[in-house]
Design a protein around this motif. Structure first.
Motif, PDB file in Angstrom:
ATOM      1  N   UNK A   1       0.809  -1.210   0.000  1.00  0.00           N
ATOM      2  CA  UNK A   1       0.000   0.000   0.000  1.00  0.00           C
ATOM      3  C   UNK A   1       0.843   1.260   0.000  1.00  0.00           C
ATOM      4  N   UNK A   2       1.804   1.342   0.897  1.00  0.00           N
ATOM      5  CA  UNK A   2       2.655   2.531   0.973  1.00  0.00           C
ATOM      6  C   UNK A   2       3.520   2.667  -0.276  1.00  0.00           C
ATOM      7  N   UNK A   3       4.008   1.553  -0.799  1.00  0.00           N
ATOM      8  CA  UNK A   3       4.840   1.620  -1.999  1.00  0.00           C
ATOM      9  C   UNK A   3       4.056   2.196  -3.171  1.00  0.00           C
ATOM     10  N   UNK A   4       2.826   1.736  -3.358  1.00  0.00           N
ATOM     11  CA  UNK A   4       2.027   2.237  -4.478  1.00  0.00           C
ATOM     12  C   UNK A   4       1.643   3.704  -4.276  1.00  0.00           C
TER      13      UNK A   4
ATOM     14  N   UNK B   1      11.677  14.316   1.384  1.00  0.00           N
ATOM     15  CA  UNK B   1      11.485  14.792   2.749  1.00  0.00           C
ATOM     16  C   UNK B   1      10.130  14.427   3.314  1.00  0.00           C
ATOM     17  N   UNK B   2       9.966  14.674   4.599  1.00  0.00           N
ATOM     18  CA  UNK B   2       8.750  14.265   5.312  1.00  0.00           C
ATOM     19  C   UNK B   2       7.508  14.943   4.765  1.00  0.00           C
ATOM     20  N   UNK B   3       7.629  16.199   4.337  1.00  0.00           N
ATOM     21  CA  UNK B   3       6.459  16.926   3.844  1.00  0.00           C
ATOM     22  C   UNK B   3       5.816  16.260   2.651  1.00  0.00           C
TER      23      UNK B   3
ATOM     24  N   UNK C   1       4.001  13.098   3.681  1.00  0.00           N
ATOM     25  CA  UNK C   1       2.702  13.404   4.279  1.00  0.00           C
ATOM     26  C   UNK C   1       1.692  13.755   3.201  1.00  0.00           C
ATOM     27  N   UNK C   2       2.123  14.459   2.153  1.00  0.00           N
ATOM     28  CA  UNK C   2       1.226  14.762   1.038  1.00  0.00           C
ATOM     29  C   UNK C   2       0.777  13.501   0.309  1.00  0.00           C
ATOM     30  N   UNK C   3       1.611  12.446   0.415  1.00  0.00           N
ATOM     31  CA  UNK C   3       1.270  11.161  -0.218  1.00  0.00           C
ATOM     32  C   UNK C   3       0.379  10.300   0.671  1.00  0.00           C
TER      33      UNK C   3
ATOM     34  N   UNK D   1       5.931   9.069   8.305  1.00  0.00           N
ATOM     35  CA  UNK D   1       6.839   9.693   7.331  1.00  0.00           C
ATOM     36  C   UNK D   1       8.257   9.736   7.857  1.00  0.00           C
ATOM     37  N   UNK D   2       8.429  10.067   9.124  1.00  0.00           N
ATOM     38  CA  UNK D   2       9.769  10.130   9.706  1.00  0.00           C
ATOM     39  C   UNK D   2      10.403   8.749   9.778  1.00  0.00           C
ATOM     40  N   UNK D   3       9.610   7.722  10.127  1.00  0.00           N
ATOM     41  CA  UNK D   3      10.155   6.360  10.187  1.00  0.00           C
ATOM     42  C   UNK D   3      10.584   5.878   8.798  1.00  0.00           C
TER      43      UNK D   3
END
Length: 276
Positions: free
Chosen positions: A135-138, A155-157, A160-162, A169-171
């Motif tokens: 899920x995260x990869x797609x 970056x984290x921003x 988060x937009x994804x 996001x940080x992990x």
């Protein structure tokens, strides 16, 4: 024996890897029911194969599994077939690494990751990041991020937009930084060479972050000059001969780095030299 014959092929494809696994004796007991024939035919439309009966069904399930689109008619057997196929793909990767080299092993590793996670070709490299599944990869790939390096640069921003939470996001960023990131430094590589001249250069290949076993290959105009496998944790150099043949106007040098044990896409750096 089938794995060994595959390793002897000049060209490997995703289909040839999956077909070899699907033909294994471990799947002799798989049966193709008449109610499943239409679903199998739809999946294999456009795929040339000599497999029959249950082995043909296994091939279809593996192809559909890579796209996470296994039809309902085939799902009853799909989980067991995919688990056995993953074991065989891991073994095949070792065969290819030993007998065909790191490029072939990397292809099998990427196929294995796609079968396991059900992700597209564009998203498969992201599964090398700890904590990133299908899920995260797609989602990341849909946002234009298709490699651990691109995730780090975004970056984290952007994560988060994804659709990732701040903590996730940080992990993911931390885990992506652990993946190998390659830099190729051409150094004093010339822009031109005179006809009949020869010059020996050194190109530096290094990991900006992470470390991994790699296969490094140098070609000129698609002809292999040198190839070797090494564990890259820092920097190594590869010799590259620059020569001026009378029958060429330019030379295209390609340094390719592949990861036989990781589902990362090959890294390629190119340099064009004029022949004057």
């Amino acid at each position: 024996r089938r794995f060994r014959r595959l390793a002897d092929r000049e060209t490997l494809t995703v289909d040839s890897v999956l077909e070899t696994v699907a033909s294994a004796g471990e799947f002799d007991s798989v049966s193709a029911r008449s109610a499943e024939s239409d679903a199998i035919d739809r999946i294999l439309d456009g795929h040339d194969t000599d497999l029959e009966d249950g082995h043909r069904k296994v091939f279809a399930i593996l192809l559909a599994g890579m796209a996470d689109s296994i039809p309902a008619d085939l799902r009853s057997d799909a989980w067991v077939i995919r688990q056995n196929a993953l074991r065989l793909l891991a073994a095949l990767s070792e065969f290819l690494d030993r007998f065909a080299g790191p490029r072939a092993a990397n292809l099998a590793c990427r196929v294995e990751a796609r079968v396991e996670h059900g992700v597209s070709r564009e998203a498969v490299a992201l599964t090398a990041i700890d904590g990133v599944g299908s899920g995260r990869a797609e989602r990341l790939a849909a946002a234009g991020l298709t490699s651990p390096a691109e995730v780090v640069d975004a970056g984290a921003g952007e994560l988060e937009n994804a659709g990732m939470s701040g903590s996730v996001a940080e992990r993911i960023l931390d885990a992506a930084r652990d993946c190998p990131r390659i830099d190729v430094d051409w150094g004093d590589f010339p822009d031109a060479v005179a006809v009949g001249e020869n010059e020996m250069c050194e190109v530096a290949v290094s990991t900006v972050s992470g470390s991994a076993r790699t296969g490094i290959r140098v070609t000129v105009n698609d002809v292999e000059m040198t190839a070797r496998t090494t564990y890259l944790d820092g920097e190594t150099t590869v010799p590259v001969g620059v020569f001026g043949p009378p029958d060429a106007d330019e030379l295209e040098f390609v340094v390719e780095v592949v990861f036989p044990d990781l589902p990362l896409m090959p890294v390629r750096a190119t340099r064009t030299v004029r022949v004057e």
